[in-house]
Design an enzyme around this catalytic site. Sequence first.
Site, PDB file in Angstrom:
ATOM      1  CG  HIS A 201      -0.708  -0.197  -1.989  1.00 54.08           C
ATOM      2  ND1 HIS A 201      -1.487   0.940  -2.024  1.00 54.08           N
ATOM      3  CD2 HIS A 201       0.591   0.217  -2.005  1.00 54.08           C
ATOM      4  CE1 HIS A 201      -0.693   2.001  -2.031  1.00 54.08           C
ATOM      5  NE2 HIS A 201       0.565   1.596  -2.018  1.00 54.08           N
ATOM      6  NE  ARG A 345       5.683   5.119   1.489  1.00 54.28           N
ATOM      7  CZ  ARG A 345       4.907   4.701   0.505  1.00 54.28           C
ATOM      8  NH1 ARG A 345       4.799   5.412  -0.602  1.00 54.28           N
ATOM      9  NH2 ARG A 345       4.261   3.563   0.601  1.00 54.28           N
ATOM     10  CD  GLU A 448       2.821   9.825  -2.456  1.00 54.16           C
ATOM     11  OE1 GLU A 448       2.740   8.805  -3.147  1.00 54.16           O
ATOM     12  OE2 GLU A 448       3.030   9.800  -1.240  1.00 54.16           O
ATOM     13  CG  ASP A 472      -0.868   7.782  -4.068  1.00 57.51           C
ATOM     14  OD1 ASP A 472      -2.020   7.336  -4.218  1.00 57.51           O
ATOM     15  OD2 ASP A 472      -0.092   7.378  -3.196  1.00 57.51           O
ATOM     16  NE  ARG A 482      -2.258   3.432  -5.821  1.00 65.70           N
ATOM     17  CZ  ARG A 482      -1.138   3.642  -5.150  1.00 65.70           C
ATOM     18  NH1 ARG A 482      -0.904   4.820  -4.610  1.00 65.70           N
ATOM     19  NH2 ARG A 482      -0.238   2.721  -5.019  1.00 65.70           N
ATOM     20  CB  CYS A 519       9.862   5.495  -5.812  1.00 65.34           C
ATOM     21  SG  CYS A 519       8.713   6.551  -4.915  1.00 65.34           S
TER      22      CYS A 519
HETATM   23  C1  PEP Z   1       3.257   6.123  -5.420  1.00 64.43           C
HETATM   24  O1  PEP Z   1       2.196   6.620  -5.047  1.00 64.43           O
HETATM   25  O2  PEP Z   1       3.680   6.184  -6.603  1.00 64.43           O
HETATM   26  C2  PEP Z   1       4.106   5.396  -4.469  1.00 64.43           C
HETATM   27  C3  PEP Z   1       5.296   4.963  -4.809  1.00 64.43           C
HETATM   28  O3  PEP Z   1       3.592   5.128  -3.236  1.00 64.43           O
HETATM   29  P1  PEP Z   1       2.480   4.004  -2.985  1.00 64.43           P
HETATM   30  O4  PEP Z   1       2.337   3.203  -4.239  1.00 64.43           O
HETATM   31  O5  PEP Z   1       2.934   3.158  -1.849  1.00 64.43           O
HETATM   32  O6  PEP Z   1       1.265   4.806  -2.660  1.00 64.43           O
HETATM   33 MG    MG Z   2       1.842   6.835  -2.929  1.00 64.48          MG
END
Ligand code: PEP
Ligand code: MG
Length: 598
Positions: A201, A345, A448, A472, A482, A519
């Site tokens: 993130h 979300r 995900e 995810d 990740r 997304c």
């Molecule tokens: C994902 O997991 O691809 C997603 C869009 O959510 P985040 O990156 O916030 O976990």
């Molecule tokens: Mg995610």
Amino acid sequence: MSFQLFGLPVSRGVAIGRAVLVSSSRIDVAHYFIPAAEVGAEIARLRAARDAVVAELTTLQEDLPGDAPAELSALLDVHLMLLNDETLHTATKLWIEGRYYNAEWALSAQFEVLARQFDEMEDDYLRERKADIEQVVERLLRAMARGSPRLIEATPEPVAASATNEPLVLVANDIAPADMMHFKRSVFTGFVTDVGGTTSHTAIVARSLDIPAVVGTREGSRVIRQDDLLVIDGDAGLIIVNPSDIVLEEYRFRQRQRDVERQRLSRLRNTPAVTLDGEPVEMLANIELPGDASAVVAAGAMGVGLFRSEFLFMNRGGALPSEDEQFEAYRAAVLALNGLPVTIRTVDIGADKPLERMSVNELRHEHALNPALGLRAIRWSLSEPAMFRQQIRAILRASAFGEIRLLVPMVAHVGEALQTLEAIARAKQQLTDAGRAFAPVQVGAMIEVPAAALVLPSLLKLFDFVSLGTNDLIQYTLAIDRGDESVAHLYDPWHPAVLQLIDTVIRQARQAGKAVSVCGEMAGDTAFTEVLLAMGLRSFSMHPSQIAPVKQVILRAHSKRLLPLIAGAFHGDDVWAGCERLRAAAAGRAQLDAQRVA
Ligand code: PEP
Ligand code: MG
């Protein structure tokens, strides 16, 4: 001395600036800029903390029992001497006056400088004195936290550039996503961290800031010094420390070229995204805060495909935002989008996004055995039913001001889906009883977790739409954290298992007549645009800055060009080799596009 470091390229472009090291003190230190008018007050906070610690240590010394070891008294003497020594105080003040750092940051920045000086000392005894300074600094930080802690706003006002007006590059062992939010509108022109992966993130927020960033350098914050001149090559994952004039000039040239290219791409803003064979594509944007909505509109997006609402929950010392606060934030986003849909979300707290500011390492090691597999996202929301209903009510209330879609993160189980729908029904009933207005809201699931992809038809019966969270999905399919740079080379979006799951989800959703979008970061990566189009995807959600480059690829793409290769890969006898061919074909096209641009 000039040298180079390599890491993972996570946000493209070139940044040139002076290094600002954010220390990894044992105490959690907030880093933010103060307005110029508050420099005096900030220095007063520093002075007050020093006076408090001097008083504390003096009392401690006076109260020492007669038989206390002599070393203890000597230690307190050393600490009092360090506190009364003007060097630490004066140098710290300079960070506040010159760079507008908050007092805690200024103190830890100065500690960083001193710590290195001590590390380089030949004499063992002197070298070990670093621990004394560290203890004194920690006492001061604690005193500041007790004294007049500042409330840090989630959306700080834009700050003036540093007094020197030089671009600054942030270098840290790790930057928690919550801390990144403080830097959202700050002066930093680039980021370097020791840890992290391409879809951590921290990297995602860096990309949303559209600032060059390199993560996973492993030792960047150890070998780079305060005020070193840095070039960050965000395309190659390269950092050049104290570059020669020739190298510097080359990178300044590249910076100018990139600006020209951006301006050229910005002309696509109002061009509809339609492939060469006439397939229209929906271009949506990802945001973290309502304030990001202006960038969405400026980029010509058709709405918000992912509003990561958890960022509203961060930097609040663990306190949750009230229903009204949330409602105001969601309504602000909806109003800013002026009729375009906003997909909110529900909170995705946990894993590398803790509620409190905390480094990912701390989180990993101290708080959960395996946070990515623990109580996060919808699991956390369902374990906090009052909080969850409060959020749902806030979202529903905002729907009276424009189109809202509600998106549920990390669904893996039909039971979770049913519980969520029940919570939404209850929230609606509560609003109706209270006479509050709300509009119909579509409810979607993020896909995900591989388990969700494999039981998709059952989930499609319950939800209006789905959105693929590929960040995810890759993590959980390949069992690769990740955010962990040591396995980042294995985090492979081209892995046949990942591609097959994505293909399955898009195909089944379309067959069921349900909307499907991507997304995750894959949506904004031009290397995957044609592959996703060929799988049938017609809705992409990404950082606003990625919209123009992806749109450019769409405008030049034939939506079915890669279809035979995809079918050949998934139905042939060697899926691995088939996906390699697919990758090569997609890369060949990307190269062609790059040549055309050049
Ligand atoms: C994902 O997991 O691809 C997603 C869009 O959510 P985040 O990156 O916030 O976990
Ligand atoms: Mg995610």
